[in-house]
Motif scaffolding. Sequence first.
Motif, mmCIF file in Angstrom:
data_model
loop_
_atom_site.group_PDB
_atom_site.id
_atom_site.type_symbol
_atom_site.label_atom_id
_atom_site.label_comp_id
_atom_site.label_asym_id
_atom_site.label_seq_id
_atom_site.Cartn_x
_atom_site.Cartn_y
_atom_site.Cartn_z
ATOM 1 N N GLY A 283 0.818 -1.100 -0.080
ATOM 2 C CA GLY A 283 0.060 -0.157 0.174
ATOM 3 C C GLY A 283 0.900 1.184 0.012
ATOM 4 O O GLY A 283 0.443 2.218 -0.637
ATOM 5 N N THR A 284 1.762 1.113 0.737
ATOM 6 C CA THR A 284 2.840 2.413 0.718
ATOM 7 C C THR A 284 3.487 2.608 -0.524
ATOM 8 O O THR A 284 3.631 3.737 -1.039
ATOM 9 C CB THR A 284 4.012 2.188 1.705
ATOM 10 O OG1 THR A 284 3.346 1.802 3.201
ATOM 11 C CG2 THR A 284 4.897 3.512 1.957
ATOM 12 N N LEU A 285 3.932 1.501 -1.032
ATOM 13 C CA LEU A 285 4.432 1.533 -2.450
ATOM 14 C C LEU A 285 3.509 2.133 -3.500
ATOM 15 O O LEU A 285 3.848 2.870 -4.358
ATOM 16 C CB LEU A 285 4.864 0.141 -2.945
ATOM 17 C CG LEU A 285 5.290 -0.008 -4.389
ATOM 18 C CD1 LEU A 285 6.614 0.910 -4.618
ATOM 19 C CD2 LEU A 285 5.939 -1.494 -4.629
ATOM 20 N N ILE A 286 2.301 1.632 -3.609
ATOM 21 C CA ILE A 286 1.203 2.451 -4.342
ATOM 22 C C ILE A 286 1.050 3.837 -4.098
ATOM 23 O O ILE A 286 1.011 4.700 -5.201
ATOM 24 C CB ILE A 286 -0.059 1.678 -4.275
ATOM 25 C CG1 ILE A 286 0.018 0.272 -4.776
ATOM 26 C CG2 ILE A 286 -1.163 2.169 -4.938
ATOM 27 C CD1 ILE A 286 -1.042 -0.778 -4.275
ATOM 28 N N ALA A 287 1.097 4.259 -2.748
ATOM 29 C CA ALA A 287 0.883 5.623 -2.483
ATOM 30 C C ALA A 287 2.194 6.559 -3.106
ATOM 31 O O ALA A 287 1.808 7.618 -3.432
ATOM 32 C CB ALA A 287 0.821 5.766 -0.902
ATOM 33 N N GLY A 288 3.272 5.798 -2.832
ATOM 34 C CA GLY A 288 4.374 6.637 -3.414
ATOM 35 C C GLY A 288 4.528 6.841 -4.694
ATOM 36 O O GLY A 288 4.802 7.897 -5.566
ATOM 37 N N ALA A 289 4.221 5.753 -5.694
ATOM 38 C CA ALA A 289 3.813 5.788 -7.114
ATOM 39 C C ALA A 289 2.999 6.678 -7.411
ATOM 40 O O ALA A 289 3.192 7.392 -8.666
ATOM 41 C CB ALA A 289 3.610 4.429 -7.569
ATOM 42 N N LEU A 325 8.611 8.064 -0.551
ATOM 43 C CA LEU A 325 7.641 7.394 0.141
ATOM 44 C C LEU A 325 7.820 5.890 -0.219
ATOM 45 O O LEU A 325 7.527 5.083 0.591
ATOM 46 C CB LEU A 325 6.472 7.933 -0.066
ATOM 47 C CG LEU A 325 5.177 7.303 0.438
ATOM 48 C CD1 LEU A 325 5.190 7.472 1.896
ATOM 49 C CD2 LEU A 325 3.934 7.941 -0.074
ATOM 50 N N ALA A 326 8.040 5.605 -1.878
ATOM 51 C CA ALA A 326 8.062 4.292 -2.280
ATOM 52 C C ALA A 326 9.225 3.567 -1.845
ATOM 53 O O ALA A 326 9.212 2.288 -2.002
ATOM 54 C CB ALA A 326 8.018 4.565 -3.845
ATOM 55 N N SER A 327 10.537 4.189 -1.612
ATOM 56 C CA SER A 327 11.756 3.585 -1.497
ATOM 57 C C SER A 327 11.783 2.664 -0.437
ATOM 58 O O SER A 327 12.333 1.415 -0.596
ATOM 59 C CB SER A 327 12.740 4.602 -1.584
ATOM 60 O OG SER A 327 13.913 4.062 -1.604
ATOM 61 N N PRO A 328 11.545 2.768 0.860
ATOM 62 C CA PRO A 328 11.597 1.903 1.890
ATOM 63 C C PRO A 328 10.859 0.665 1.662
ATOM 64 O O PRO A 328 11.366 -0.509 1.789
ATOM 65 C CB PRO A 328 10.926 2.639 3.150
ATOM 66 C CG PRO A 328 11.201 4.082 3.042
ATOM 67 C CD PRO A 328 11.003 4.136 1.457
ATOM 68 N N PRO A 329 9.571 0.659 1.336
ATOM 69 C CA PRO A 329 9.004 -0.639 0.884
ATOM 70 C C PRO A 329 9.286 -1.385 -0.206
ATOM 71 O O PRO A 329 9.569 -2.455 -0.320
ATOM 72 C CB PRO A 329 7.496 -0.231 0.634
ATOM 73 C CG PRO A 329 7.385 1.087 0.355
ATOM 74 C CD PRO A 329 8.584 1.707 1.197
ATOM 75 N N THR A 330 10.120 -0.577 -1.427
ATOM 76 C CA THR A 330 10.651 -1.255 -2.428
ATOM 77 C C THR A 330 11.737 -2.000 -2.180
ATOM 78 O O THR A 330 12.068 -3.064 -2.341
ATOM 79 C CB THR A 330 11.016 -0.209 -3.421
ATOM 80 O OG1 THR A 330 9.772 0.723 -3.786
ATOM 81 C CG2 THR A 330 11.574 -0.770 -4.733
ATOM 82 N N THR A 331 12.564 -1.237 -1.064
ATOM 83 C CA THR A 331 13.852 -2.183 -0.828
ATOM 84 C C THR A 331 13.545 -3.270 0.216
ATOM 85 O O THR A 331 14.127 -4.181 0.126
ATOM 86 C CB THR A 331 14.699 -1.118 0.106
ATOM 87 O OG1 THR A 331 14.762 0.166 -0.668
ATOM 88 C CG2 THR A 331 16.020 -1.685 0.504
ATOM 89 N N SER A 332 12.528 -3.160 1.122
ATOM 90 C CA SER A 332 12.174 -4.458 2.011
ATOM 91 C C SER A 332 11.608 -5.359 1.007
ATOM 92 O O SER A 332 11.960 -6.275 1.445
ATOM 93 C CB SER A 332 11.142 -3.697 2.957
ATOM 94 O OG SER A 332 10.744 -4.832 3.762
ATOM 95 N N LEU A 333 10.972 -5.166 0.189
ATOM 96 C CA LEU A 333 10.405 -6.377 -0.594
ATOM 97 C C LEU A 333 11.195 -6.984 -1.373
ATOM 98 O O LEU A 333 11.395 -8.151 -1.765
ATOM 99 C CB LEU A 333 9.206 -5.800 -1.612
ATOM 100 C CG LEU A 333 7.746 -5.252 -0.767
ATOM 101 C CD1 LEU A 333 6.952 -4.584 -2.108
ATOM 102 C CD2 LEU A 333 7.019 -6.527 -0.427
#
Length: 419
Positions: A283-289, A325-333
């Motif tokens: 969800g955080t990734l989508i919000a950042g994109a 906003l998108a970077s932390p979830p992208t790295t974690s995934l």
Amino acid sequence: MTDNDTARRVGTALGTLLMLLTVFGPISMDLYLPVLPALTTELGATMSAAQFTLTACLVGLAVGQVIAGPLSDRFGRRTPLTIGILAYIGASALCAVSPGITSLVIARLVQGLAGAVGIVIAQAAGRDVYEGNALIRFYGRLTVLGGLAAIVGPVLGGQLARITDWRGTFLFLAAIGALLLIASLIIFGETLPANQRTSGGMAQTGRDFRRLCSDPLFVGSVLIGGLTYAALFAYLSGASYILQGTYGLSPQAYSIAFGANSAGFMVFGYIGGRTAERWSERGTLIAGATMSGLGALGLLATGLLALSLPAMLISLFVLASGVALASPPTTSLALADYPALAGTASSLLGCARFGLGGIAAPLVGLGGEDAVLPLGIVTVVSIVLAVLAHLILVGRPPKREAREPARPSIDSAGVGTHP
């Protein structure tokens, strides 16, 4: 083991150093952007040739991570880090004394290769010593500091331009490298014990790369990270000319404008880490994109309609904040499922970010150094491709049969501890 236990074991000094190691690569990329027009004039180069000094650094940052990541999985983190920082100091000094644009491009390439080591080691060592929610928070902090360095660079560079020329900025970078070398020798203990390192040479490295690239979730996360950062680097490459040329800002005013974006990057990078931890990574990734897309569309509209400076600045702010906003979830995934291949996985993620950034950066100058429209087109295309990568690869990832077993966590002295 609780997150508090993890924080106590890692220690403030090591945690801080790992975050600082992300700085000297990105800050190398754009500290000199406020004086790039003056550099172009002094060396008798064209704008596109001068921008290749940025592209060379980005290519080095990309390729260097692919080299350093697997080496750190095989030989440990500390030795490659020390060699990388030493090389960085030497390359920065060579940049400062370069007599022409060609030698500067070559020195910048070497500087990028060396600077990449700090980025990939910081991510891999973080995967060594953190776990669970603490790992997600750590990646959020890396996003804040690493991305902030990329945007704060011009702010600091604008102030340096008041007291020195472009050669002095590279000497400043050499001094930063020297300080980080001293700190690393004092603080950084080996985080990857010998019995947990990979073996098998290049053949095993190839198998590791194939394994990672066969995972749709990993590939999708890497592409999203690379394409959103391509939009960010396009902005960093073109904004210096556009804001100073089209909108008439001085180097100091330009650095202040970047300062506002730095604040946005800090805030939304922090929010990205916390919301990914407490709410949803996807969800955080989508919000950042979504935020990045709105910013890119604003830049495109600014170019098409010749909008005023406030429209340009707001669009840049929203774009940069969305990437953060998108970077932390992208790295974690991308990294969470591969503790034993943290260096190799980090290297592919970093290669995509800086490699695609290196491709995007010179495209912004194709329409002329003051043209806003190419920046809008490049950023929109980058974000659209990132959204497609999410829809195809990340939105509905196939179920993997089994995750890698978690390795024992490592303290700052390299001693294994178990939950």
